[in-house]
Design a protein around this motif. Structure first.
Motif, short mmCIF file in Angstrom:
data_model
loop_
_atom_site.label_atom_id
_atom_site.label_comp_id
_atom_site.label_asym_id
_atom_site.label_seq_id
_atom_site.Cartn_x
_atom_site.Cartn_y
_atom_site.Cartn_z
N THR A 43 0.85 -1.19 0.00
CA THR A 43 0.00 0.00 0.00
C THR A 43 0.89 1.23 0.00
O THR A 43 1.88 1.29 0.72
CB THR A 43 -0.91 0.04 1.24
OG1 THR A 43 -1.81 -1.08 1.19
CG2 THR A 43 -1.74 1.33 1.27
N LEU A 95 -3.85 1.18 7.72
CA LEU A 95 -3.42 0.65 6.43
C LEU A 95 -2.54 -0.59 6.56
O LEU A 95 -2.63 -1.52 5.76
CB LEU A 95 -2.66 1.73 5.64
CG LEU A 95 -3.47 2.93 5.15
CD1 LEU A 95 -2.55 3.92 4.44
CD2 LEU A 95 -4.60 2.49 4.24
N CYS A 99 -1.40 -5.03 4.68
CA CYS A 99 -0.29 -5.03 3.72
C CYS A 99 0.99 -5.54 4.38
O CYS A 99 1.14 -5.51 5.60
CB CYS A 99 -0.08 -3.64 3.12
SG CYS A 99 0.35 -2.35 4.31
#
Length: 274
Positions: A43, A95, A99
């Motif tokens: 990401t 986030l 990831c």
């Protein structure tokens, strides 16, 4: 790349340089796509909501895939529009749940949020052109013998960030920060100037503890790829490539390996030529 520990933790890569025009966003995008090709979940977080170069690159990439009916390894990408350190930290935490690598592209200027992002880096990447104009961001040199006189503001900032980071390292929260200076656009550098910069970088690296690696040379292909969002790794979709393009692709492979990132490969992918 080195093997990751059994207890997986998202690796944060921050691309930071307070001077524009160093190839920072181009390098960040190509590294992020390279990691996607290696099978990692990647990401990107663009911290420049005004220019949003990385985000625009990914928008162009998605549009090209849709228009051509392609499926290419591609990182997710968001633009951060918050205004506080706490908001940025919350965004990072959110986030990185999904990831393996979080690639943060800092704005090319001094910015409070950029400083906060630097403190979060596991790997800090500072692209620079091979000129003393760019070197001045890291250190000041004597005009007669080109010996380093003192650290510049940016180097002092990183030094302080690494000191703060060492506390988290001792507690086991994060690994020690690895700072890498990437020498972009070396192809147009005059030999004597290159030698002087190499000497200054070597001296500076011993003072503040960064590594130096070659980056991406000045090649028209990088500027031409932006509208399509394609990268040098998208073989078969770039048309006929000349020798300079193949050399640039090898430069990218060499750079990714030099970053010495954790190895999080999900399937068969490779960055080796086919």
């Amino acid at each position: 790349m080195v093997a990751v520990p059994a207890r997986h933790r998202t690796h944060r890569i921050v691309f930071a340089n307070e001077k524009g025009g160093t190839g920072k966003s181009t390098t960040a995008v190509h590294v992020a796509v390279a990691l996607s090709y290696l099978g990692a979940r990647v990401t990107m977080l663009d911290l420049d909501p005004r220019q949003r170069t990385s985000h625009r690159y990914m928008e162009n990439r998605y549009n090209t895939m849709q228009r051509r009916g392609l499926h290419l390894p591609t990182p997710a990408c968001e633009v951060f529009k918050g205004r506080s350190d706490s908001a940025l930290n919350l965004k990072i935490e959110k986030l990185e749940k999904d990831c393996d690598f979080l690639v943060i592209d800092n704005p090319g200027r001094d910015d409070p949020l950029a400083r906060c992002a630097v403190e979060q880096a596991d790997t800090l990447v500072t692209p620079m052109n091979d000129s003393f104009v760019d070197f001045d961001l890291i250190g000041q040199v004597d005009p007669e013998n080109f010996n380093v006189k003192k650290l510049s503001f940016f180097a002092e900032l990183i030094w302080e960030a690494r000191i703060k980071r060492s506390r988290a390292t001792v507690s086991g929260e994060r690994m020690q920060m690895d700072w890498i200076v990437v020498r972009n656009r070396t192809g147009h550098t005059e030999a004597r100037n290159m030698a002087r910069i190499n000497k200054a970088l070597t001296e500076m690296s011993k003072r503040v503890g960064f590594r130096v690696t070659p980056g991406l040379s000045e090649r028209v292909i990088f500027r031409e790829l932006f509208p399509s969002g394609l990268t040098l790794l998208d073989k078969g979709h770039l048309g006929d490539l000349g020798t300079s393009h193949l050399v640039a692709r090898q430069e990218l492979r060499t750079l990714v390996m030099a970053l010495n990132l954790p190895e999080i490969v999900k399937s068969k992918p490779s960055l080796e030529p086919t």
